[in-house]
Design an enzyme around this catalytic site. Structure first.
Site, short mmCIF file in Angstrom:
data_model
loop_
_atom_site.label_atom_id
_atom_site.label_comp_id
_atom_site.label_asym_id
_atom_site.label_seq_id
_atom_site.Cartn_x
_atom_site.Cartn_y
_atom_site.Cartn_z
N ASP A 23 -7.63 -5.67 2.87
CA ASP A 23 -7.35 -6.73 1.90
C ASP A 23 -8.58 -7.62 1.75
O ASP A 23 -9.14 -8.07 2.76
CB ASP A 23 -6.21 -7.63 2.39
N LYS A 80 -2.27 -5.15 -6.23
CA LYS A 80 -0.81 -5.18 -6.12
C LYS A 80 -0.16 -5.69 -7.40
O LYS A 80 -0.65 -6.63 -8.02
CB LYS A 80 -0.39 -6.12 -4.98
N GLY A 152 1.48 -10.05 6.91
CA GLY A 152 1.05 -11.42 7.14
C GLY A 152 1.53 -12.02 8.44
O GLY A 152 1.49 -13.23 8.63
N ARG A 164 8.05 5.18 13.38
CA ARG A 164 8.86 5.99 14.28
C ARG A 164 10.12 6.48 13.59
O ARG A 164 10.52 7.64 13.73
CB ARG A 164 9.26 5.16 15.51
N GLY A 213 0.99 -5.93 9.65
CA GLY A 213 0.92 -6.49 10.99
C GLY A 213 -0.16 -5.91 11.88
O GLY A 213 -0.27 -6.27 13.05
N GLY A 234 -4.34 -6.00 6.35
CA GLY A 234 -4.26 -7.08 5.39
C GLY A 234 -4.88 -8.34 5.93
O GLY A 234 -6.10 -8.51 5.93
N SER A 235 -4.04 -9.20 6.45
CA SER A 235 -4.52 -10.50 6.92
C SER A 235 -5.38 -10.38 8.18
O SER A 235 -6.16 -11.28 8.48
CB SER A 235 -3.32 -11.40 7.20
#
Lengths: 291, 187
Positions: A23, A80, A152, A164, A213, A234-235
């Site tokens: 990101d 996005k 996030g 999983r 995450g 991402g973050s």
């Protein structure tokens, strides 16, 4: 979308395999990501952690900002649109984005229908928590899947759960008798043909990345060991102390995800990781958007 | 015979599957030690910026360059062609630089410019050519043999031990190019 276009779009996702998609919110960040070894960048105005902090309605980014990022790098650029927002997707296609992420990170525009992605020439990636969601998105025309995780948060637990679960369900579908597939397709709410393909091949018919995450080289390698074909971060990168170093370490960890000695070295001196919040501590659960 | 497939990033499993369907042993190259005892090398599609960086970061670069210079047969597709090129158009970057050609990256534009066509490749007739955000060869030195062109642009070449292709034979069911590559090794 013709069959050939769909094959080419699945093919682009295959070229991204073993890579990290990062990101970025500015052309400068995009250049840092490219130099650190990103296989593609996701152009967006706010990274998920800031979307959470800001609250309100999160929409598609300004096309001008996306174009500036397209001009800054030579690798594929993704962006996005809101779930079900056909016009945002049309805008992204008009500016020749390389991949559209119909994403739960943004506020959904339609609480019932996803975009009919078969009407587009440009490829789509969609989030999924299980095999049913993944095959429904593929039936709608998605040419790449990623786990939803919980964006996030810097907490990898949801991405692990989704990866999983999806792989456990795939193993279960493989073990069924052929005459049991009709009932299983009904239970999962998916087209029979796609389920029969999974039964035969033991995998999703498109590339499957991990997302949501991932904050450390170890998180990225964990997702690869669990069967991800690549990783979205991402973050985790630009919310950390030393983005360039962390980004480059995550890239190497994804390539050598089974080499613990190397990952140990890659994990040294990365500066501060993003702070992170637990899914239990947050009010907004993005993964529940769009099933 | 043992073929190494560079597996730092990209579509390496597709090459591996195709080679294994031809009964050839394959090994994935992620670190320097993986290069021991290979008879040929495949540089797959993917992102050349990523692969070029990882070749260096993982300490593979010099060894791979040396092996190719010493004659190790190599088959390079798309990003792999960019890694081999001596020059890139409008870009100062050079990676392995063992193939005397100038390559234009993203020559057909963004993903909407990706396409499939059919052409002859060397003596192989009517080959399905898959181009994904592909490069083409803008210039080739005289010693380079042109294998394929599309719309007057060179998209496949052979030079000594190196085959460089702008397209993706591993994304098709047609394994004649892989067979041709193997026949070069046997000789």
């Amino acid at each position: 979308m013709s069959n050939t276009t769909y094959e080419l779009n699945k093919g682009l996702a295959q070229m991204l395999k073993g890579g990290v998609i990062m990101d970025v919110t500015t052309p400068e960040q995009a250049k840092i990501a490219e130099a650190a070894g990103a296989a593609a960048v996701m152009a967006l105005e706010k990274i998920p952690a800031d979307i959470r902090a800001a609250g309100g309605v999160a929409r598609m980014s300004d096309p001008k900002m996306i174009r500036e990022i397209q001009q800054a790098v030579s690798i594929p650029v993704m962006a996005k649109c809101r779930i079900g927002h056909v016009v945002e997707a049309q805008i992204l296609e008009a500016i020749e984005i390389d991949y559209i992420d119909e994403s739960e990170v943004l506020t959904p525009a339609d609480d019932t229908y996803h975009i009919d992605k078969t009407k587009f020439a440009v490829p789509f990636v969609c989030g999924a928590r299980d095999l049913g969601e993944a095959l429904r998105r593929i039936a709608e025309g998605a040419s790449m899947i990623r786990t939803k995780g919980e964006p996030g948060t810097g907490d990898v637990v949801q991405a692990v759960r989704h990866m999983r679960k999806m792989n456990a369900q795939i193993r279960q579908v493989v073990s069924l008798r052929e005459d049991e597939l009709y009932e299983e397709a009904k239970q999962l709410g998916v087209p029979y043909d796609l389920l029969a393909w999974v039964h035969e091949n033991g995998k999703l018919p498109v590339v499957n990345f991990a997302a949501g995450g991932v904050a450390t080289p170890a998180d990225a390698a964990l997702m690869m060991q669990l069967g991800a074909e690549g990783v979205f971060v991402g973050s985790g990168i630009f919310k950390s102390g030393d983005p360039a170093k962390r980004a480059a370490s995550i890239v190497q960890a994804v390539t050598n995800y089974e080499d613990a000695k190397l990952i140990a070295k890659l994990s040294e001196d990365l500066g501060e990781a993003m702070v992170g919040i637990n899914p239990e501590e947050i009010k907004l659960i993005m993964e529940e958007r769009g099933q | 015979m043992r073929i190494g497939v560079l597996a730092v990033q990209g579509a390496f499993i597709e090459h591996r599957r195709m080679m294994e369907s031809l009964g050839t042993e394959c090994v994935e190259i992620r670190q320097k030690k993986d290069l021991d005892g290979i008879d040929g090398l495949i540089l797959p599609g993917g992102e050349s910026t990523v692969q070029g960086k990882l070749l260096r970061d993982l300490g593979l670069f010099k060894e791979v360059q040396r092996l190719i210079a010493e004659g190790l047969p190599v088959l390079a597709t798309c990003a792999g062609l960019i890694l081999l090129a001596e020059h890139l158009e409008a870009d100062d970057t050079t990676h392995l630089g063992t193939l005397p050609v100038t390559v234009k990256r993203n020559a057909y534009g963004r993903q909407l410019g990706s396409f499939v066509t059919r052409e002859n490749v060397g003596s192989l007739e009517d080959y399905p050519l898959v181009f994904i955000r592909a490069p083409y060869i803008a210039e080739a030195s005289d010693e380079v043999r042109v294998l394929a062109t599309v719309d007057d642009h060179i998209v496949g070449v052979e030079y000594q031990n190196q085959i460089g292709l702008a397209f993706h034979p591993e994304m098709t069911e047609d394994c004649r190019i892989h067979q041709y590559f193997l026949s070069k090794i046997v000789k």
